[in-house]
Structure formats: C-alpha cells, structure tokens
Design a protein around this motif. Structure first.
Motif, PDB file in Angstrom:
ATOM      1  N   LEU A 117       0.830  -1.205   0.000  1.00 39.34           N
ATOM      2  CA  LEU A 117       0.000   0.000   0.000  1.00 39.34           C
ATOM      3  C   LEU A 117       0.866   1.258   0.000  1.00 39.34           C
ATOM      4  N   GLY A 118       2.011   1.214   0.687  1.00 42.79           N
ATOM      5  CA  GLY A 118       2.915   2.351   0.634  1.00 42.79           C
ATOM      6  C   GLY A 118       3.391   2.619  -0.784  1.00 42.79           C
ATOM      7  N   ASP A 119       3.715   1.561  -1.526  1.00 44.10           N
ATOM      8  CA  ASP A 119       4.131   1.711  -2.919  1.00 44.10           C
ATOM      9  C   ASP A 119       3.002   2.250  -3.795  1.00 44.10           C
ATOM     10  N   ALA A 120       1.752   1.994  -3.363  1.00 46.00           N
ATOM     11  CA  ALA A 120       0.593   2.467  -4.136  1.00 46.00           C
ATOM     12  C   ALA A 120       0.179   3.884  -3.761  1.00 46.00           C
ATOM     13  N   GLY A 121       0.948   4.538  -2.889  1.00 40.67           N
ATOM     14  CA  GLY A 121       0.667   5.926  -2.560  1.00 40.67           C
ATOM     15  C   GLY A 121      -0.048   6.155  -1.251  1.00 40.67           C
ATOM     16  N   TYR A 122      -0.246   5.114  -0.466  1.00 39.93           N
ATOM     17  CA  TYR A 122      -0.912   5.271   0.823  1.00 39.93           C
ATOM     18  C   TYR A 122       0.080   5.747   1.876  1.00 39.93           C
ATOM     19  N   HIS A 123      -0.398   6.616   2.758  1.00 47.04           N
ATOM     20  CA  HIS A 123       0.377   7.012   3.933  1.00 47.04           C
ATOM     21  C   HIS A 123       0.108   5.965   5.009  1.00 47.04           C
ATOM     22  N   THR A 124       1.148   5.299   5.478  1.00 46.23           N
ATOM     23  CA  THR A 124       0.972   4.129   6.328  1.00 46.23           C
ATOM     24  C   THR A 124       1.388   4.425   7.768  1.00 46.23           C
ATOM     25  N   ALA A 125       0.598   3.907   8.710  1.00 50.26           N
ATOM     26  CA  ALA A 125       0.898   4.111  10.125  1.00 50.26           C
ATOM     27  C   ALA A 125       0.363   2.934  10.923  1.00 50.26           C
ATOM     28  N   ALA A 126       1.036   2.617  12.018  1.00 51.62           N
ATOM     29  CA  ALA A 126       0.609   1.516  12.883  1.00 51.62           C
ATOM     30  C   ALA A 126       0.746   1.938  14.345  1.00 51.62           C
ATOM     31  N   PHE A 127      -0.184   1.432  15.157  1.00 54.28           N
ATOM     32  CA  PHE A 127      -0.196   1.703  16.590  1.00 54.28           C
ATOM     33  C   PHE A 127      -0.441   0.373  17.284  1.00 54.28           C
ATOM     34  N   VAL A 128       0.594  -0.182  17.881  1.00 56.11           N
ATOM     35  CA  VAL A 128       0.478  -1.515  18.469  1.00 56.11           C
ATOM     36  C   VAL A 128       0.518  -1.406  19.989  1.00 56.11           C
ATOM     37  N   SER A 129       0.039  -2.465  20.642  1.00 58.77           N
ATOM     38  CA  SER A 129      -0.192  -2.405  22.082  1.00 58.77           C
ATOM     39  C   SER A 129       0.531  -3.475  22.878  1.00 58.77           C
ATOM     40  N   SER A 130       1.403  -4.259  22.252  1.00 62.51           N
ATOM     41  CA  SER A 130       2.080  -5.287  23.043  1.00 62.51           C
ATOM     42  C   SER A 130       3.477  -5.557  22.507  1.00 62.51           C
ATOM     43  N   PHE A 131       4.315  -6.009  23.409  1.00 58.74           N
ATOM     44  CA  PHE A 131       5.729  -6.248  23.148  1.00 58.74           C
ATOM     45  C   PHE A 131       6.004  -7.243  22.016  1.00 58.74           C
ATOM     46  N   PRO A 132       5.242  -8.344  21.865  1.00 55.62           N
ATOM     47  CA  PRO A 132       5.536  -9.287  20.778  1.00 55.62           C
ATOM     48  C   PRO A 132       5.436  -8.693  19.381  1.00 55.62           C
ATOM     49  N   LEU A 133       4.807  -7.505  19.237  1.00 55.35           N
ATOM     50  CA  LEU A 133       4.699  -6.865  17.933  1.00 55.35           C
ATOM     51  C   LEU A 133       5.654  -5.689  17.805  1.00 55.35           C
ATOM     52  N   SER A 134       6.672  -5.666  18.647  1.00 50.49           N
ATOM     53  CA  SER A 134       7.685  -4.628  18.579  1.00 50.49           C
ATOM     54  C   SER A 134       8.321  -4.596  17.191  1.00 50.49           C
ATOM     55  N   SER A 135       8.786  -3.416  16.805  1.00 56.26           N
ATOM     56  CA  SER A 135       9.398  -3.260  15.480  1.00 56.26           C
ATOM     57  C   SER A 135      10.619  -4.150  15.317  1.00 56.26           C
ATOM     58  N   ARG A 136      11.243  -4.559  16.427  1.00 57.63           N
ATOM     59  CA  ARG A 136      12.443  -5.397  16.314  1.00 57.63           C
ATOM     60  C   ARG A 136      12.141  -6.761  15.716  1.00 57.63           C
ATOM     61  N   PHE A 137      10.873  -7.157  15.673  1.00 56.69           N
ATOM     62  CA  PHE A 137      10.496  -8.441  15.086  1.00 56.69           C
ATOM     63  C   PHE A 137      10.062  -8.315  13.627  1.00 56.69           C
ATOM     64  N   GLY A 138      10.246  -7.148  13.022  1.00 56.61           N
ATOM     65  CA  GLY A 138      10.006  -6.991  11.595  1.00 56.61           C
ATOM     66  C   GLY A 138       8.628  -6.519  11.207  1.00 56.61           C
ATOM     67  N   PHE A 139       7.745  -6.273  12.167  1.00 57.85           N
ATOM     68  CA  PHE A 139       6.376  -5.914  11.816  1.00 57.85           C
ATOM     69  C   PHE A 139       6.225  -4.460  11.380  1.00 57.85           C
ATOM     70  N   ALA A 140       7.249  -3.644  11.571  1.00 55.19           N
ATOM     71  CA  ALA A 140       7.174  -2.243  11.152  1.00 55.19           C
ATOM     72  C   ALA A 140       7.476  -2.061   9.668  1.00 55.19           C
ATOM     73  N   ARG A 141       7.860  -3.142   8.995  1.00 52.70           N
ATOM     74  CA  ARG A 141       8.267  -3.021   7.600  1.00 52.70           C
ATOM     75  C   ARG A 141       7.134  -2.479   6.737  1.00 52.70           C
ATOM     76  N   GLY A 142       7.393  -1.361   6.052  1.00 55.49           N
ATOM     77  CA  GLY A 142       6.404  -0.760   5.178  1.00 55.49           C
ATOM     78  C   GLY A 142       5.613   0.352   5.821  1.00 55.49           C
TER      79      GLY A 142
END
Length: 390
Positions: free
Chosen positions: A40-65
């Motif tokens: 979606l970022g490549d298609a022109g969307y402005h992308t954002a995420a708001f997560v609430s727990s440690f297992p979804l930390s960016s260090r595990f790769g979920f922030a990609r894109g």
C-alpha cells in the motif's frame, strides 16, 4: 495458530507461518517477504501503525512498510509491569491499554496529510491475561459465586467489552479525519483464549476452536452489503488478497497463500465452498525441551475441511478427529472410530506439508536480553525456550 507473532506474520504477508518460518512468538518476520504495508505504501498510501504489546515490537520486523510505527510502552501504565525478570533488567513496559493506543492514533491523525489515502493498523491487547478491565467495565459480567471457568469467561468478556468501546472510538476518529464512506474497516483477532475449555487458561498452546476461531469483519459503507454473513471458510491469510482486490490494486505475481474473498463480500459469487481446507499449525516447541509442564512439543498440524477437523502431532504419536457440527466443543475424538476419514484428512495434510518444502529452521539467532525477558513476562517464552533462543 493461537500465537501473536505467527498470526500477524500471516495477516500481513498472506503466507502460512510454516512457510514463513515464524512458527512461534519471538521469531522475526523474514525480510524477503513483502508486507501489506509495503504494497500500500508503494501504491501511494500514507501508512501508520499503533500496536499495544511487546511481541509486535518493530524489532520483530512488523514495522516493515509503515512510515510511522508507534510501539512505545510506558512501564508505569502497563498492565504487566516488570522491572526485573529472571535476574535481568527489563527496559520499558510490556504493553499499553486501549485508551493509550487510541490517544496515540488520535494525536497522529490530527497531523496526518489530509489528501493522501491512509492505511492505518491499530492493534489492541486488552483481552489478554490478567483479564482486569478498568471501570466501568470491571464487574459487568463477573460474580463471586461463579465457578472458575465461568468467572474467567466473564472477566475475559469484560476486557472484550472495553476493547470494543475503543474500536468504536477508533472508527469514529478515522471517519472524522476522512469522508466516512471512503473508510474500509477490517476487524479481526490473532487468537482466542483457552479459558479452561481443554484444561488451558491462555493461548499459544492448542489449535482447538476456542484458540483459532476468531472474527473477521469487513465494513465499507455503500460498497459492501451490510449484515451479510459469508459461509465461505476464511483465514487471516485471506486479508491481503481480498483488500488488494477491493481497492483495485495489482496482486499478480505475488506469492500469496490466501484467497480473495471479495466475490463473497460483494455477493458476486454464486455459492460458498464449505469444503475449502484451512491448514493449522500449533506453535512449535523443540523436541526434548518441554515448557514447564508442557507435554505438547515438536510439530503439530491440523486441517479443517467442512464439518471435519483433524490434528496430528507425530512426536507424540497423537491423532484427533472431530465432527464440528455434532461436537463443536471438540470433546469426542473420532480418530479410531472413523479411520477412513482420518486417513483421508491425514493424506491431504501430508500433501500440503510436502508442498511447503522443508521445515523452517528450529533455532533462531540470539535474542537481546530485554526481548527475551519481555517475552517471558508476557508468558510467551519459558525457561527452556529461553535456552533454545540463546
């Protein structure tokens, strides 16, 4: 799969956890797999995420894109505060309540580009142990006289009610920032909770229905019929191809394991296929390293096809077969009384596993101390898994 990391990895890549190698929590999403946020970022969307727990930390790769990834947790406001765990210093909080995640989203929306299309992922963690909803939700369903199972379910339902109230606020905030009829909402969950249905309180252990059957809701005013209930079997892996189709974005050539559900959502399809196979995998724990009293270890795979559900764990010499129409709570194992049905589903499962190629690596790179301790404190990593990670 009843685990946070693998479920989200499948949600955002449309690949099975077994294919990805993300077979339990604490494993990073491999960089070679394209995510929905990248598409979606490549298609022109402005992308954002708001997560609430440690297992979804960016260090595990979920922030990609994602151009903006909010995974900051305040230790003082966490529902699972820890300063030290197993002799190790823990930095930061483990999680945050829905009120704090919602507030972060609202603040970000006030400064978001007004003309760019948005892709926003909001993750809420509250319907997890310790099942302590804040007022006025606490006490709505629970009563002192309830037995243990009913009381746990009531406490869990109070957490769901609290999270549901914030889903309403989140949708309202998004509608307030854009034209409401342009807002396509997808609501789902990564897993359920055992609640002692099969002797286990939490999740991340079995693939019984209470852990793996979750809601999947699409809402798009004026574009999708309201109140439609689709009989087609679905998986989290189906979200990516379905969204690409609904948004008119190309998905050809992408290695997607999921199916496009848009014909069923728009009522263009003539009929659902109730026999569609849904392949399941239990979180993987290495052989010979049981987690505390855990008997379940090694590979465990399941298959849901129509009314039938089959599970096998080769290292445990274990096979289970259930007729979900007659036995929706999976109490009566028919594997020995329906040998032909069990063989048929075992064969389908074996062919699917062969198509996935060789099993993914079972030992990962060492985790940083704060990552290991965070996963331990959330109940995701036991002492023997800690040893394996090291």
């Amino acid at each position: 799969m009843g685990a946070t990391g693998p479920s989200h990895a499948s949600l955002f890549t449309s690949r099975h956890p077994y294919t990805l190698g993300v077979v339990r929590n604490g494993l990073a999403l491999p960089p070679e797999h394209t995510t929905l946020a990248q598409l979606l970022g490549d298609a022109g969307y402005h992308t954002a995420a708001f997560v609430s727990s440690f297992p979804l930390s960016s260090r595990f790769g979920f922030a990609r894109g994602f151009a903006h990834y909010d995974d900051t947790f305040d230790e003082q406001r966490a529902s699972l505060p820890r300063k030290r765990w197993a002799g190790q210093e823990v930095r930061g909080g483990f999680d945050r309540r829905a009120v704090d995640t919602t507030r972060a989203l609202v603040e970000w929306l006030s400064a978001a580009p007004p003309t760019e299309p948005l892709f926003v992922w909001v993750h809420l963690f509250d319907p997890h142990e310790p099942f302590l909803a804040p007022p006025p939700y606490a006490g709505r369903f629970s009563r002192p006289a309830q037995d243990v199972g009913d009381r746990l379910t009531a406490l869990y339902d109070e957490e769901i009610l609290y999270a549901d109230a914030h889903v309403e606020r989140i949708v309202a905030a998004l509608e307030g920032s854009r034209r409401p009829r342009e807002l396509l909402v997808v609501l789902s969950s990564d897993h359920g909770e055992g609640l002692l249905d099969h002797g286990w309180l939490g999740h991340n252990r079995y693939i019984y229905e209470e852990e793996v059957r979750v809601p999947l809701v699409f809402r798009w005013r004026g574009r999708l019929p309201a109140g439609l209930r689709v009989a087609q079997p679905a998986q989290l892996m189906d979200v990516v191809p379905t969204l690409l189709s609904l948004l008119g974005l190309p998905g050809d050539g992408l290695p997607l394991d999921g199916a496009d559900l848009s014909p069923f959502l728009t009522a263009r399809a003539e009929a659902a296929d109730p026999s569609r196979a849904v392949f399941l995998q239990r979180p993987y724990f290495p052989e010979g390293r049981p987690w505390v009293d855990r008997k379940e270890r090694g590979w465990g795979f399941g298959l849901r096809a129509g009314r039938w559900k089959y599970f096998e764990a080769p290292e445990e010499n274990r096979r289970e077969l259930y007729d979900l129409e007659r036995d929706p709570r999976e109490r009566d194992n028919l594997a020995d009384r329906e040998p032909g049905r069990a063989r048929e589903l075992a064969g389908r499962l074996a062919r699917w596993r062969a198509e996935q190629g060789s099993a993914p690596p079972r030992v990962t790179a060492p985790l940083p101390p704060d990552v290991r301790d965070g996963l331990e404190a959330l109940g995701y990593l036991g002492e023997t898994e800690r040893d394996a990670a090291e």
